[in-house]
Design a protein around this motif. Structure first.
Motif, short mmCIF file in Angstrom:
data_model
loop_
_atom_site.label_atom_id
_atom_site.label_comp_id
_atom_site.label_asym_id
_atom_site.label_seq_id
_atom_site.Cartn_x
_atom_site.Cartn_y
_atom_site.Cartn_z
N ARG A 84 -5.83 2.78 6.72
CA ARG A 84 -6.70 3.76 6.07
C ARG A 84 -6.55 5.16 6.66
O ARG A 84 -7.04 6.13 6.07
CB ARG A 84 -8.16 3.29 6.17
CG ARG A 84 -8.44 2.05 5.35
CD ARG A 84 -9.87 1.58 5.48
NE ARG A 84 -10.01 0.24 4.94
CZ ARG A 84 -11.10 -0.50 5.05
NH1 ARG A 84 -12.17 -0.02 5.68
NH2 ARG A 84 -11.14 -1.71 4.54
N SER B 282 1.05 3.68 -3.35
CA SER B 282 0.39 4.98 -3.21
C SER B 282 1.38 6.12 -3.38
O SER B 282 1.09 7.13 -4.03
CB SER B 282 -0.31 5.08 -1.85
OG SER B 282 -1.41 4.21 -1.78
N VAL C 283 -3.25 7.66 0.81
CA VAL C 283 -3.58 6.31 0.35
C VAL C 283 -4.55 6.42 -0.82
O VAL C 283 -5.59 7.06 -0.72
CB VAL C 283 -4.20 5.46 1.47
CG1 VAL C 283 -4.79 4.17 0.90
CG2 VAL C 283 -3.16 5.11 2.52
N ILE D 95 0.83 -1.20 0.00
CA ILE D 95 0.00 0.00 0.00
C ILE D 95 0.86 1.25 0.00
O ILE D 95 0.65 2.18 -0.79
CB ILE D 95 -0.95 0.01 1.21
CG1 ILE D 95 -1.93 -1.17 1.16
CG2 ILE D 95 -1.69 1.34 1.32
CD1 ILE D 95 -2.89 -1.13 0.01
N VAL E 62 -8.06 -1.86 1.15
CA VAL E 62 -6.95 -1.40 1.98
C VAL E 62 -7.22 -1.84 3.42
O VAL E 62 -8.31 -1.62 3.94
CB VAL E 62 -6.81 0.13 1.92
CG1 VAL E 62 -5.74 0.62 2.90
CG2 VAL E 62 -6.48 0.58 0.50
N LEU F 51 3.67 7.36 3.96
CA LEU F 51 3.34 6.13 3.22
C LEU F 51 4.56 5.22 3.11
O LEU F 51 4.47 4.01 3.37
CB LEU F 51 2.83 6.49 1.82
CG LEU F 51 1.44 7.11 1.73
CD1 LEU F 51 1.23 7.75 0.37
CD2 LEU F 51 0.37 6.06 1.99
#
Length: 301
Positions: A56, A30, A61, A26, A51, A145
């Motif tokens: 989250r 992202s 994201v 993820i 996700v 991220l």
């Protein structure tokens, strides 16, 4: 190093990640999408699962599509080696260029552009170097991220894949605005919703084999329904099994979406190579963290 600017001739881009995505899949995908967006590219993120709830909260994201309903000029497999790892998503790769960004030892150089580094802890580290090498701005959201991805694939910097370079990359991400305290608490320490119930049920199912060296957990659909959890919330439960004194290999088998399908996760310590076991049934991954799918009757699996 892939030069993103040399990929500007590709206008419609897809970034596909492996099924049942983790923090690295993820985070790296992202952040990579945000990097492509700085270059004015049109990018779709592809994943056949949602996700995970615990990720989250991360700003930046992306929205992941579960179907590839258009033709792409470029398809990037991020944190996975090829199309076989992306689950139910069907891609028409005819006429498309393929780039692979991965760090799994079982990946092969099957793309038109390959960045596969098995000695790097995470795909997020590779994406960080790509973004820096191309002079793109790494925002605070992108830093969070990538830090989340690096942190999860190293077990909060506890796995044997941690190197001096890993800490250098982590320090860079903090300088770009990543928040280690927030990320560590939200991802590793906080049991949101009913996950504490799932952890309790899962630990009751622990079975030990081979004089306590192997720990096994089975997470059934019934267990998920009774605790009000979904499959994404099984992430990290295997670490409880591996934390039992004397255990060298942990295995978690989780019921798949389709009846008679099972997701197998494997972890080990002391250099034991579980990827060899996963590879015998079409799976793969890292030496000490691998997985595969099995099909058929439960006891046979």
């Amino acid at each position: 190093m892939i030069d993103l600017k040399n990929l500007c001739k590709f206008n419609k881009i897809a970034i596909a990640i492996h099924t049942r995505p983790d923090g690295d899949a993820i985070g790296s995908s992202s952040a990579l999408k945000l990097g492509f967006s700085q270059l004015g590219k049109e990018v779709d993120l592809l994943c056949d699962c949602c996700v995970p709830e615990k990720l989250r909260f991360l700003s930046g994201v992306g929205e992941y599509k579960k179907t590839a309903d258009v033709k792409y000029d470029l398809v990037v497999f991020c944190d996975c080696g090829d199309e076989s790892r992306i689950g139910a998503i069907k891609l028409d790769l005819k006429g498309s260029k393929v780039a692979i960004i991965d760090h799994h030892a079982t990946s092969e150089n099957s793309g038109d552009y390959n960045m596969i580094y098995p000695n790097v802890s995470s795909a997020s580290e590779i994406v960080l170097e790509i973004l820096e090498a191309n002079g793109l701005e790494i925002t605070g959201d992108m830093a969070n991220l990538l830090y989340a991805g690096l942190m999860t694939d190293t077990g909060n910097f506890c796995h044997t894949n941690v190197t001096a370079k890993t800490f250098e990359h982590a320090a860079k991400l903090v300088s770009y605005g990543a928040n280690p305290n927030l990320l560590s608490r939200r991802v590793f320490k906080l049991l949101e919703g009913n996950k504490y119930k799932l952890v309790g049920s899962a630990l009751q199912s622990v079975r030990l084999f081979d004089d306590g060296k192997v720990a096994y957990i089975y997470i059934s659909k019934d267990m998920l329904e009774k605790t009000g959890c979904n499959v994404s919330e099984t992430e990290g439960i295997i670490d409880f099994a591996l934390s039992i004194e004397g255990v060298q290999i942990a295995a978690v088998m989780t019921d798949g979406v389709k009846s008679g399908s099972y997701k197998i996760s494997l972890r080990s310590i002391d250099g034991i190579d579980v990827s060899r076991a996963a590879a015998t049934v079409g799976g793969g991954g890292h030496k000490q963290a691998s997985g595969c799918m099995l099909f058929g009757e439960y006891y046979e699996a």
